[in-house]
Design an enzyme around this catalytic site. Structure first.
Site, PDB file in Angstrom:
ATOM      1  N   ASP A 155      42.066 -33.939  95.554  1.00 30.40           N
ATOM      2  CA  ASP A 155      41.342 -32.544  95.052  1.00 30.40           C
ATOM      3  C   ASP A 155      41.707 -32.158  93.527  1.00 30.40           C
ATOM      4  O   ASP A 155      42.759 -31.609  93.433  1.00 30.40           O
ATOM      5  CB  ASP A 155      41.901 -31.393  95.869  1.00 30.40           C
ATOM      6  CG  ASP A 155      41.264 -30.107  95.519  1.00 30.40           C
ATOM      7  OD1 ASP A 155      40.795 -29.839  94.771  1.00 30.40           O
ATOM      8  OD2 ASP A 155      41.847 -29.093  96.387  1.00 30.40           O
ATOM      9  N   ASP A 158      38.932 -32.877  86.512  1.00 28.66           N
ATOM     10  CA  ASP A 158      37.853 -34.003  86.127  1.00 28.66           C
ATOM     11  C   ASP A 158      38.661 -35.090  85.292  1.00 28.66           C
ATOM     12  O   ASP A 158      39.804 -34.931  85.004  1.00 28.66           O
ATOM     13  CB  ASP A 158      36.908 -33.428  85.137  1.00 28.66           C
ATOM     14  CG  ASP A 158      35.862 -32.452  85.766  1.00 28.66           C
ATOM     15  OD1 ASP A 158      35.991 -32.558  87.085  1.00 28.66           O
ATOM     16  OD2 ASP A 158      35.571 -31.696  85.079  1.00 28.66           O
ATOM     17  N   PRO A 162      45.427 -34.422  82.563  1.00 26.63           N
ATOM     18  CA  PRO A 162      46.263 -35.246  83.532  1.00 26.63           C
ATOM     19  C   PRO A 162      45.404 -35.512  84.715  1.00 26.63           C
ATOM     20  O   PRO A 162      46.077 -36.580  85.426  1.00 26.63           O
ATOM     21  CB  PRO A 162      46.832 -33.790  83.957  1.00 26.63           C
ATOM     22  CG  PRO A 162      46.398 -32.681  83.521  1.00 26.63           C
ATOM     23  CD  PRO A 162      45.372 -32.981  82.420  1.00 26.63           C
TER      24      PRO A 162
HETATM   25  N1  SAM Z   1      38.678 -27.607  93.003  1.00 23.98           N
HETATM   26  C1  SAM Z   1      38.966 -28.199  91.802  1.00 23.98           C
HETATM   27  C2  SAM Z   1      37.635 -28.958  91.181  1.00 23.98           C
HETATM   28  O1  SAM Z   1      37.137 -29.741  91.473  1.00 23.98           O
HETATM   29  O2  SAM Z   1      37.402 -28.206  89.936  1.00 23.98           O
HETATM   30  C3  SAM Z   1      40.105 -28.902  91.671  1.00 23.98           C
HETATM   31  C4  SAM Z   1      41.342 -27.875  91.913  1.00 23.98           C
HETATM   32  S1  SAM Z   1      42.683 -28.125  91.796  1.00 23.98           S
HETATM   33  C5  SAM Z   1      43.303 -26.823  90.805  1.00 23.98           C
HETATM   34  C6  SAM Z   1      43.115 -29.342  90.685  1.00 23.98           C
HETATM   35  C7  SAM Z   1      44.695 -29.854  90.454  1.00 23.98           C
HETATM   36  O3  SAM Z   1      44.680 -31.181  90.235  1.00 23.98           O
HETATM   37  C8  SAM Z   1      44.998 -28.939  89.206  1.00 23.98           C
HETATM   38  O4  SAM Z   1      45.957 -27.885  89.711  1.00 23.98           O
HETATM   39  C9  SAM Z   1      45.840 -29.930  88.441  1.00 23.98           C
HETATM   40  O5  SAM Z   1      47.213 -29.557  87.867  1.00 23.98           O
HETATM   41  C10 SAM Z   1      45.991 -31.142  89.508  1.00 23.98           C
HETATM   42  N2  SAM Z   1      46.078 -32.511  88.770  1.00 23.98           N
HETATM   43  C11 SAM Z   1      45.640 -33.054  87.699  1.00 23.98           C
HETATM   44  N3  SAM Z   1      45.993 -34.347  87.526  1.00 23.98           N
HETATM   45  C12 SAM Z   1      46.924 -34.495  88.305  1.00 23.98           C
HETATM   46  C13 SAM Z   1      47.712 -35.716  88.657  1.00 23.98           C
HETATM   47  N4  SAM Z   1      47.518 -36.758  87.989  1.00 23.98           N
HETATM   48  N5  SAM Z   1      48.531 -35.638  89.635  1.00 23.98           N
HETATM   49  C14 SAM Z   1      48.687 -34.516  90.605  1.00 23.98           C
HETATM   50  N6  SAM Z   1      47.774 -33.484  90.445  1.00 23.98           N
HETATM   51  C15 SAM Z   1      47.065 -33.375  89.394  1.00 23.98           C
END
Ligand code: SAM
Length: 281
Positions: A155, A158, A162
């Site tokens: 989840d 994009d 990160p």
């Molecule tokens: N529902 C959402 C969407 O599709 O737009 C996604 C929601 S959730 C908030 C996405 C999370 O992924 C973020 O909080 C971000 O910090 C986390 N994230 C991004 N890259 C990541 C990584 N490499 N490892 C773990 N978490 C990550």
């Protein structure tokens, strides 16, 4: 004075929500976090200026990312959730008494901290005793895992910033290895509609298809994501989501607002142009 949140969906298309109040802003090591209040969508969270969740439509995304795999294999016990800092995915999977362990790996602790404070609607189950939170890069976390999980849910944001590593061949290969012999991988699979999203979607699909014997895509209508037409990837070692036991899921008596066992089947029926894109990926 009018305040509007505006997101560029393509260089020629913008999506706007009238905002009552910009309630929080923070630049973390990883990204910019903002929360807004609005009449139409309630409170919403953006990361780096991109919509993540709104109070009004988050149920669609979280129902579909969680209940489709859970209904496909009702014996799922150990789950890894990657990303998902708003908590909506963990909220849904912890509704199953059969789930024994949930590891959630979120790169940015501040997303969890701020969602606990500003979005209690989604961040409601982090304190469930079955949930362990890890604040690290999901890409690194799965490298050391072997034969451990029945389900991995990606989840993520994009594939820019990160989230980029969570769309790579290396990452999907490590997810395959981290899954048990009946394991399922579900991921947010971008949108087929606008060019850039569609390119990401095709690349993602191709990489997953190279690894998993069963690889399908399903869809949902999410009004605040680009074009409103969003896809999820379902990849598995043995389970086919189209031959699942609907009666068994219905017997659990879980109340859901979007997911039901008809939509489970229907969501895998894709428009012709999407099927063609996936075939040609
Ligand atoms: N529902 C959402 C969407 O599709 O737009 C996604 C929601 S959730 C908030 C996405 C999370 O992924 C973020 O909080 C971000 O910090 C986390 N994230 C991004 N890259 C990541 C990584 N490499 N490892 C773990 N978490 C990550």
């Amino acid at each position: 004075m009018e305040l509007w949140y505006t997101e560029e969906h393509t260089p020629d298309v913008r999506f706007s929500i009238r905002v009552d109040k910009h309630i929080y802003s923070e630049q973390t090591k990883f990204q910019r976090i903002d929360f807004f209040d609005s009449k139409e969508f309630g409170r919403f969270l953006t990361l780096d200026g991109l919509m993540m969740v709104t109070e009004k439509d988050e149920f669609i995304y979280h129902d579909m990312i969680a209940h489709v795999p859970m209904a496909t294999n009702p014996d799922i016990e150990n789950i890894l959730v990657i990303g998902a800092g708003d908590g909506g995915t963990v909220r849904e999977i912890t509704r199953y008494n059969t789930v024994k362990k949930v590891d959630m790996v979120e790169i940015d602790e501040q997303v969890v901290v701020t969602c606990r404070r500003f979005l209690p609607q989604t961040a409601s189950s982090f304190d469930d005793p079955r949930v362990s939170l890890y604040f690290e890069d999901g890409l690194k976390f799965v490298r050391s895992k072997n034969d451990e999980y029945d389900l991995i849910i990606v989840d993520s944001t994009d594939p820019i910033g990160p989230g980029e590593g969570l769309f790579t061949r290396e990452f999907y290969g490590n997810c395959y290895k981290a899954l048990k012999k009946n394991g399922i991988l579900v991921n947010q699979h971008e949108s087929p509609y606008y060019y850039d999203n569609a390119e990401n979607m095709k690349r993602t699909h191709k990489r997953i298809r190279e690894l998993f014997p069963i690889c399908r895509v399903y869809q949902a209508h999410i009004p605040t994501y680009p074009s409103g037409h969003w896809l999820f990837g379902f990849a598995s070692k043995t389970f086919d989501p189209l031959s699942f036991d609907a009666a068994r899921w219905n017997s659990l008596g879980l109340k859901t607002k979007y997911y039901n066992t008809d939509i489970h089947i229907g969501s895998f029926c894709l428009p012709t142009y999407v099927t063609e894109m996936l075939q040609n990926a």
